[in-house]
Structure formats: structure tokens, C-alpha cells
Write an enzyme that holds these catalytic residues in place. Sequence first.
Site, PDB file in Angstrom:
ATOM      1  NE  ARG A  93       0.098  -0.776   4.725  1.00  0.00           N
ATOM      2  CZ  ARG A  93       0.001  -0.650   6.013  1.00  0.00           C
ATOM      3  NH1 ARG A  93      -0.901   0.147   6.500  1.00  0.00           N
ATOM      4  NH2 ARG A  93       0.771  -1.328   6.811  1.00  0.00           N
ATOM      5  NE  ARG A 177       7.573   4.763   5.476  1.00  0.00           N
ATOM      6  CZ  ARG A 177       7.329   3.497   5.846  1.00  0.00           C
ATOM      7  NH1 ARG A 177       6.983   3.224   7.089  1.00  0.00           N
ATOM      8  NH2 ARG A 177       7.410   2.537   4.966  1.00  0.00           N
ATOM      9  NE  ARG A 184      10.701  -1.953   3.649  1.00  0.00           N
ATOM     10  CZ  ARG A 184       9.723  -1.429   4.380  1.00  0.00           C
ATOM     11  NH1 ARG A 184       9.354  -2.000   5.491  1.00  0.00           N
ATOM     12  NH2 ARG A 184       9.106  -0.344   3.972  1.00  0.00           N
ATOM     13  CG  ASP A 253       8.022  -7.278   7.075  1.00  0.00           C
ATOM     14  OD1 ASP A 253       8.174  -8.105   7.992  1.00  0.00           O
ATOM     15  OD2 ASP A 253       6.959  -6.666   6.906  1.00  0.00           O
ATOM     16  CG  ASP A 263       6.999  -0.457   8.076  1.00  0.00           C
ATOM     17  OD1 ASP A 263       6.900   0.651   7.505  1.00  0.00           O
ATOM     18  OD2 ASP A 263       7.023  -1.526   7.445  1.00  0.00           O
TER      19      ASP A 263
END
Length: 490
Positions: A93, A177, A184, A253, A263
Site C-alpha cells: 500500500r 513518509r 530492510r 520486513d 513501520d
Amino acid sequence: MANLTSPIKHQIYLSLPEDIYTPLAPRRVEAPAMLALNHDLLDEYGLNSDWFESAEGIHALAGNSDYPDANPIAMAYAGHQFGYYSPLLGDGRAHMLGQIQKPDGKYVDVQLKGSGRTPYSRGGDGRATVGAVIREYLISEAMAGLGIPTTRTLAILATGESVMREYQMVPGGIQVRTASSHIRVGSFQYAYAKLGEHGVKALADHLIEHHFQNLTARDDKYPALLEAIAVRQANLIAQWMLVGFIHGVMNTDNMSLVGETIDFGPCAFMDEFKAGKVFSSIDRDGRYAWDQQANIGYWNLSRFAETLLPLFDADSDKAVALAEEKLGTYISTFQIAFHHGLMQKLGIMATNKDADDLVNQTLPLLESEKIDFTQFFDTLTRVAQGDNETELLALFTHQQNGEAWLANWKSVRDENEETVAAMQKANPALIARNHQVEKAIEDAMERNDFSLFHRLAEALKTPFTVSAENRDLQTPPATEERVLRTFCGT
Ligand code: AMP
Ligand code: MG
């Protein structure tokens, strides 16, 4: 003169192997509206707000990214979620618009989250809610205020569309962001599985080129990269723990390789201290509890190290031995950072050996006395500055335990200007309290009232000093205000 061209002109990930990303535009939205633009962050990037506030800028940040130089992509990655491996996760997303180049020449990723479906969406709708983007704005900016490395929130927008969550239609949002990198642990796991050594080498070289330039000329640059990343991660997790932060979803992740917090899902700062504290509704076994985070960091880095082995040595035993040696640095770095950090919070010099017992007893005592973590250290800082002790003693359930602890502290503390100044820097007066964050979300989602959100966003920029009108934001939750579980709220 107004500058109305997009500063997001670069797309450095295009030089990585093509299997690692998919070029793809975000989903168009008809009526986007800016909810908040982070002017301080624009200043840090040396940008003015003209383009970001223009109609073209707002459309671009909402996903209608047809401005010149636009090169959006979605990135692929794999990952261990709660210990179980998924070979393909990826930006389900999110769309990376590209990078801004800062005045120092470094690139900053600009990524939209909640910007529509991608080849990595699996069953998801590719959306985010206004609530989720408010949460990430507040917590990421609180982290930055605390001086902890983190991805940032440049802006949040409403899409004007509704999203279905838990059988209800709620307003859709997009988070803009920014991060030094979005590579990652899971990116390496994906590259290793899909492309083998060639893919891993491309990612490792990319990290060295952009984030670990001091390793470029070294013969042992790949083991050195593992060590440098381990050191950053160890320091990061120690810093989280020293402010009572619980990430909540430390899947591979969700672990950045440049040492930034990333995240933010069901994360939270704890109120009352409890070593095994968990907020996330999905973390049923406490895998990511406050006191498990250092171990999980090691576990995640071990998964990262496994992907690097082919770059270390053709002899696999030698490669493993080298990886173990480098990972060892993680453990010692974490232990020193956490222990010294705790001593700093208590106003004790790192060289003071007489204070060991006190340092070791303090957290278990906070837990058994059910004391608010932030309030305790903030109040202690004021006692160290000469305030009277009544307020500190009042935090204890058993007054005599408080008196005994305080007497012990006074006998071993290092009383000088330096330790008091260090306490002020280590002990925030204000954290993003979960009940306040939830209230800001509720006000915005249910009443379209963003006043608490804006107040918190402003106050959390300077968490070590609180103005008189923001004192109420320091107060721990009353019993009925406590948030026991934090949901992803994606
Ligand atoms: P997280 O643990 O929130 O970082 O997300 C784990 C994975 O699920 C990532 O690959 C996300 O892109 C994906 N994901 C989460 N929410 C959604 C959504 N609403 N639509 C599509 N993918 C999603
Ligand atoms: Mg994630």
C-alpha cells in the site's frame, strides 16, 4: 518568487536489479486535502513549502503523481512475520515517489503510504485510514523530538474517499513518509531468495555507497557492513527501551538497515513500567514485548547475516565464523548503550561501580511498585535539580520502599552539574501517551477536530521541556483512560 516545481527529482533505486521493484503510479484520488504539512522537516531538507502547498504538490502527495520527473515504484521484499517466513511481502500500500536531495548532498526517500494497490498487496486494499496516518505522524515526530533515529512524516493527507475497516467506512488517508532508506532486512531476504549473491551484492553496494561511505575502500567491506549495521541497530533498540518504547511489530520486513525506526504499527510508549509489556493486539505471545526487543534485534540481524554469507567467504565455515564475530558486536554494543543510558537517567557516572546494585534494582522496583516510567525519571530529574522529594515518594505504592530507594540513590549518585544536565537530556518530560494519541485520532475521525493532534504534534517536538499550557499532556492515563491494546488500524 514561488518555487513550483517538485523537489522529488531522483529515483536512486532504479539502479538496483529490476526484480527488486515495480515501476508503478499510485492510484488517483479526486479530492485530496492536506491535513498537516511538517514545516520543520521541510526546513531540515532546505526546502520551502511553495510546491508542497500548491495544487500540483497536493495532488502529487496524494498519489496523482504526474509531475515532471515522476518515477514512482513499489518495492519488493520478503520477511519473517512473527517468526514465519513469507517469500513475498513488499509495498502493498505504498509507492516510493523518489528522493529529495538535501543540502548536504544526501538523498531522502519520499514514500506515500495508503496510496493504492500494488503487485504486492495480496488481499489488502492498498489504503490507510486518517487514524493510522495521524498515529504515525505523532509517533514518528515524537521519536525525532527525542533524538532517536527514525523515518519521518512530511505530510498527511485525506483522500476524500472512505475505507472499510472492521465493518465500518472510515476516512482514507495518505502518509508522506521520508526516510534515509527503505532497504530492510526483508529486502535482502528477498534478493537472496530471488537473485542469489548478485542481488545481495547489489543491495549491499547500494547501502555502502549511500549510507556507509567510510567502508568503500575496505577489503572486508561486507563483514564491516554487517558490523556497522549491527552497531546502529543495537544503539537504536537501547534508545527505544530507555524511553519505554515498544515497537510492536519487529518483523524482519519492519527493520531498516540504516538504523532508523520504521513501520510504526501498533507501537506505543508505556505508561506504568512492566518489563514484559506488550501493546499490540496481534502479538499474542509477547514476542515483541519491551524486554524482548534486544533479542529480536539480534534474531533479525542473524537473518540478515545469513543472506550476506556468500559475500563473506567462499568457505562457508569461515563465512559463518565471521558473521558470528560481527554479530557479537551487536550484543556488547547493546549492553553498554542500555546500561550507560540507564545510569545517565539515574544521574550516575559510567565509572561509578558502587551504584551497580541500585541500577540493577531500579527497574524491578518500578515494576513492583507500578510506577509510571516517564514520570518517575522526570520527577527524579527535578529532585536532582533540588526540588523536594514529596512528589517522587508519592509515586510509590509503598512509601517505605520509596524512602529506602531514595536513601540508597542519594548515597551512591554522582551529584554534579554534568550528571544533572545528562539526566535532563535522558529523561523526557513528555512522551506520546497512548491514550492521548488515541484521543487525537478519535477527535479527528469522529468529529473532524484536529486540535489535539496539532497540539500534540507541536508539544512533542520539544519533549524535554513542557510549557505550562501543556502540563496536562504529561499526566499518565486514569484507570478508565488506559489503552490496553493497540490495533494496527491500517
Ligand atoms: P506491516 O506489518 O504493517 O508493515 O505490513 C506487512 C505487509 O502487509 C506489508 O507488505 C504491507 O505492505 C502489507 N499491507 C498492510 N496493510 C495493507 C493494506 N491495507 N493493503 C495492502 N497491503 C497491506
Ligand atoms: Mg511493514
